[in-house]
Design an enzyme around this catalytic site. Structure first.
Site, mmCIF file in Angstrom:
data_model
loop_
_atom_site.group_PDB
_atom_site.id
_atom_site.type_symbol
_atom_site.label_atom_id
_atom_site.label_comp_id
_atom_site.label_asym_id
_atom_site.label_seq_id
_atom_site.Cartn_x
_atom_site.Cartn_y
_atom_site.Cartn_z
ATOM 1 N N GLU A 49 -4.758 -5.144 10.834
ATOM 2 C CA GLU A 49 -3.720 -4.134 11.045
ATOM 3 C C GLU A 49 -3.963 -3.439 12.382
ATOM 4 O O GLU A 49 -4.785 -2.504 12.467
ATOM 5 C CB GLU A 49 -3.769 -3.085 9.928
ATOM 6 C CG GLU A 49 -3.567 -3.661 8.552
ATOM 7 C CD GLU A 49 -3.051 -2.602 7.589
ATOM 8 O OE1 GLU A 49 -2.001 -2.834 6.998
ATOM 9 O OE2 GLU A 49 -3.678 -1.543 7.487
ATOM 10 N N LYS A 83 0.128 4.300 -0.153
ATOM 11 C CA LYS A 83 -0.486 5.470 0.508
ATOM 12 C C LYS A 83 -0.256 6.719 -0.366
ATOM 13 O O LYS A 83 -0.221 6.602 -1.590
ATOM 14 C CB LYS A 83 0.056 5.610 1.934
ATOM 15 C CG LYS A 83 -0.103 4.287 2.719
ATOM 16 C CD LYS A 83 0.157 4.391 4.196
ATOM 17 C CE LYS A 83 -0.036 3.014 4.838
ATOM 18 N NZ LYS A 83 0.134 3.021 6.291
ATOM 19 N N ASN A 88 0.866 -1.178 0.000
ATOM 20 C CA ASN A 88 0.000 0.000 0.000
ATOM 21 C C ASN A 88 0.906 1.231 0.000
ATOM 22 O O ASN A 88 1.533 1.525 1.012
ATOM 23 C CB ASN A 88 -0.896 -0.032 1.246
ATOM 24 C CG ASN A 88 -1.748 1.212 1.383
ATOM 25 O OD1 ASN A 88 -1.843 2.020 0.451
ATOM 26 N ND2 ASN A 88 -2.373 1.370 2.540
ATOM 27 N N HIS A 94 -9.111 0.878 5.446
ATOM 28 C CA HIS A 94 -7.811 1.129 6.076
ATOM 29 C C HIS A 94 -8.002 2.064 7.265
ATOM 30 O O HIS A 94 -8.823 2.983 7.223
ATOM 31 C CB HIS A 94 -6.834 1.736 5.060
ATOM 32 C CG HIS A 94 -5.430 1.721 5.569
ATOM 33 N ND1 HIS A 94 -4.975 2.663 6.476
ATOM 34 C CD2 HIS A 94 -4.409 0.858 5.366
ATOM 35 C CE1 HIS A 94 -3.716 2.369 6.783
ATOM 36 N NE2 HIS A 94 -3.350 1.284 6.126
ATOM 37 N N GLY A 108 3.073 2.177 10.841
ATOM 38 C CA GLY A 108 4.003 3.286 10.642
ATOM 39 C C GLY A 108 4.744 3.696 11.891
ATOM 40 O O GLY A 108 5.389 4.746 11.924
ATOM 41 N N SER A 131 4.116 -2.222 10.288
ATOM 42 C CA SER A 131 5.579 -2.219 10.444
ATOM 43 C C SER A 131 6.239 -3.546 10.059
ATOM 44 O O SER A 131 7.207 -3.963 10.685
ATOM 45 C CB SER A 131 5.978 -1.812 11.872
ATOM 46 O OG SER A 131 5.556 -0.479 12.132
ATOM 47 N N GLU A 186 -6.406 4.516 8.255
ATOM 48 C CA GLU A 186 -6.250 5.949 7.950
ATOM 49 C C GLU A 186 -7.532 6.502 7.317
ATOM 50 O O GLU A 186 -7.905 7.653 7.560
ATOM 51 C CB GLU A 186 -5.031 6.144 7.030
ATOM 52 C CG GLU A 186 -3.734 5.902 7.794
ATOM 53 C CD GLU A 186 -2.591 5.312 6.987
ATOM 54 O OE1 GLU A 186 -2.620 5.386 5.749
ATOM 55 O OE2 GLU A 186 -1.660 4.763 7.608
HETATM 56 O O1 G3H Z 1 -1.405 -0.507 4.639
HETATM 57 C C1 G3H Z 1 -0.363 -0.721 5.255
HETATM 58 C C2 G3H Z 1 -0.279 -0.566 6.682
HETATM 59 O O2 G3H Z 1 -0.883 0.612 7.099
HETATM 60 C C3 G3H Z 1 1.081 -0.792 7.278
HETATM 61 O O3 G3H Z 1 1.895 0.328 7.135
HETATM 62 O O4 G3H Z 1 3.986 -1.017 7.055
HETATM 63 O O5 G3H Z 1 4.085 1.477 7.166
HETATM 64 O O6 G3H Z 1 3.359 0.151 9.146
HETATM 65 P P1 G3H Z 1 3.422 0.243 7.666
#
Ligand code: G3H
Length: 250
Positions: free
Chosen positions: A167, A11, A9, A95, A173, A213, A97
């Site tokens: 998640e 983002k 992803n 998601h 993140g 993460s 977010e």
């Molecule tokens: O969509 C992916 C997740 O929000 C994980 O993000 O790997 O940066 O923690 P991250």
């Protein structure tokens, strides 16, 4: 055997040129013979070029979101039909977010899932508890409610098009990952919750990804757990060598 899946992803990262560069690097560096579905989700405006770029590869393209309605006066939004018309058949929904910053409720997400399935799209449905939920020992309840309110209106055969992505919000993140044992414990609970509502066939077939993460150095151990069928990767999906290393760990 359940499908193993690693999805990146991106983002709100990578402009048009950077998208092409990363796609080229992925084509060069991702393994060809891996027994897993590989998915990347660039931003909306770069989806069409990603579909073109990846046409003859083993990498599929997903959108990061879509609107629940078919069309109309929803300025700035993108419909399922628009995604399908450029060859995007997979969409990430729910998601954290989107839930936190764009106020997407379980009710809206349930509508989005219905719309995506109506258009024969595959849905990567994200959910997971916040830190306070885990501290208050409410994490199983929160996850169960998110599953029920977002997905339990579906029929058994709809689940062929559903991929789950657990998640935990506190791990996204932040550099803090759920331990492989915490991930397994929750994934097992998720599969059991699906089993109670839909029976063993659906529960055993649905792929449950872990996100939060995931990095090259922890992916293999997390993915080795029996109910973890791959990952939804954020930050580490933005560098081809890291993403390739994670894919190799599945
Ligand atoms: O969509 C992916 C997740 O929000 C994980 O993000 O790997 O940066 O923690 P991250």
């Amino acid at each position: 055997m359940r499908q193993k899946i690693v999805a990146g992803n991106w983002k709100m990262n990578k402009n048009a040129e950077e998208t092409e560069d990363l796609l080229n690097d992925l084509i060069d560096q991702l393994p060809q013979d891996v027994d897993a579905q590989i998915i990347v989700a660039p931003t909306f405006i770069n989806l069409a070029s990603a579909v073109d770029h990846l046409e003859f590869t083993n990498i599929a393209v997903a959108a990061q979101n879509m609107h629940q309605n078919e069309n109309g006066a929803y300025t700035g939004e993108i419909s399922a039909d628009m995604l399908k018309s450029i060859g995007v058949n997979i969409v990430i929904l729910g998601h954290s977010e989107r839930r936190a910053y764009f106020h997407e409720t379980d009710t809206i997400l349930a509508q989005k899932v219905t719309t995506a399935l109506k258009h024969d799209m595959t849905v990567i449905f994200c959910f997971g508890e916040e830190l306070k939920d885990r501290q208050n020992n409410q994490h199983f309840n929160v996850v169960e409610n998110q599953l029920r309110d977002g997905l339990f209106h579906l029929e058994n055969n709809d689940w062929e098009k559903i991929i789950l992505a657990y998640e935990p919000v506190w791990a996204i993140g932040t550099g803090e990952t759920a331990s492989p044992e915490q991930a397994q414990e929750m994934h097992e609970f998720i599969r059991e919750t699906i089993r109670k509502r839909y029976g063993s066939n659906v529960a055993e077939e649905v792929s449950i990804l872990y996100g939060g993460s995931v990095k090259p150095d922890n992916a293999k151990e997390i993915f080795s757990k029996p109910d973890v069928d791959g990952g939804l990767i954020g930050g580490a999906a933005l560098k081809a060598s890291d993403f390739a290393a994670i894919v190799n760990g599945v």
